[in-house]
Scaffold this motif. Structure first.
Motif, PDB file in Angstrom:
ATOM      1  N   ARG A   1      -1.088   3.510  -3.356  1.00  0.00           N
ATOM      2  CA  ARG A   1      -2.497   3.175  -3.523  1.00  0.00           C
ATOM      3  C   ARG A   1      -3.206   3.221  -2.183  1.00  0.00           C
ATOM      4  O   ARG A   1      -2.610   3.105  -1.131  1.00  0.00           O
TER       5      ARG A   1
ATOM      6  N   GLU B   1      -5.469  -6.471  -5.262  1.00  0.00           N
ATOM      7  CA  GLU B   1      -4.306  -6.812  -4.443  1.00  0.00           C
ATOM      8  C   GLU B   1      -4.739  -7.352  -3.079  1.00  0.00           C
ATOM      9  O   GLU B   1      -4.188  -8.328  -2.580  1.00  0.00           O
TER      10      GLU B   1
ATOM     11  N   ASN C   1       0.833  -1.201   0.000  1.00  0.00           N
ATOM     12  CA  ASN C   1       0.000   0.000   0.000  1.00  0.00           C
ATOM     13  C   ASN C   1       0.863   1.245   0.000  1.00  0.00           C
ATOM     14  O   ASN C   1       0.542   2.227  -0.667  1.00  0.00           O
TER      15      ASN C   1
ATOM     16  N   ASP D   1      -7.600  -1.075  -2.508  1.00  0.00           N
ATOM     17  CA  ASP D   1      -7.279  -1.702  -3.787  1.00  0.00           C
ATOM     18  C   ASP D   1      -7.744  -3.149  -3.734  1.00  0.00           C
ATOM     19  O   ASP D   1      -7.147  -3.982  -3.066  1.00  0.00           O
TER      20      ASP D   1
END
Length: 131
Positions: free
Chosen positions: A23, A30, A18, A27
């Protein structure tokens, strides 16, 4: 424990990914992959725990069998020792009886010889006095 290391390690990997990509924690692809890996790792851990418990139960059974066999071995050893002592006593008695038998046989032969000699003497004595 192993489970906490796996869980903490997976969450650390998730946190690092992360921060690396910039991001957001939301997300989904992932996170889904990490959750899938975590679930798979937990399943492997459960399977390993079950195998470990099974092996431990087998080990406990074998240890119990070994303890029983040791007890039997000790019993057989003490019985063997007792039988060996009885054998020694019986052999000693047998030797004494054989010795006594030889003495009696020797006495019998001596008595038979003396009887024969006495008979011969009496025959000669009778012949001598008949003349």
């Amino acid at each position: 424990t192993i489970e906490s290391v796996l869980v903490n390690g997976a969450s650390q990997v998730a946190n690092k990914s992360n921060f690396r990509g910039g991001r957001e924690p939301g997300d989904s692809s992932e996170m889904a992959a990490l959750r899938e890996e975590l679930a798979r790792t937990r399943n492997e851990l459960q399977a390993s725990k079950k195998k470990c418990e099974h092996v431990e139960s087998l080990l406990a059974e074998r240890q119990s069998e070994v303890a029983i066999l040791r007890t039997q071995n000790d019993n057989y050893s003490s019985e063997k020792k007792k039988n060996h002592q009885d054998l020694i006593v019986a052999q000693s008695e047998n030797r004494l009886l054989l010795q006594r038998k030889h003495e009696v046989e020797n006495n019998l032969r001596t008595s038979q010889f003396r009887e024969y000699e006495a008979t011969v003497f009496l025959r000669q004595f009778r012949r001598f006095y008949r003349r």
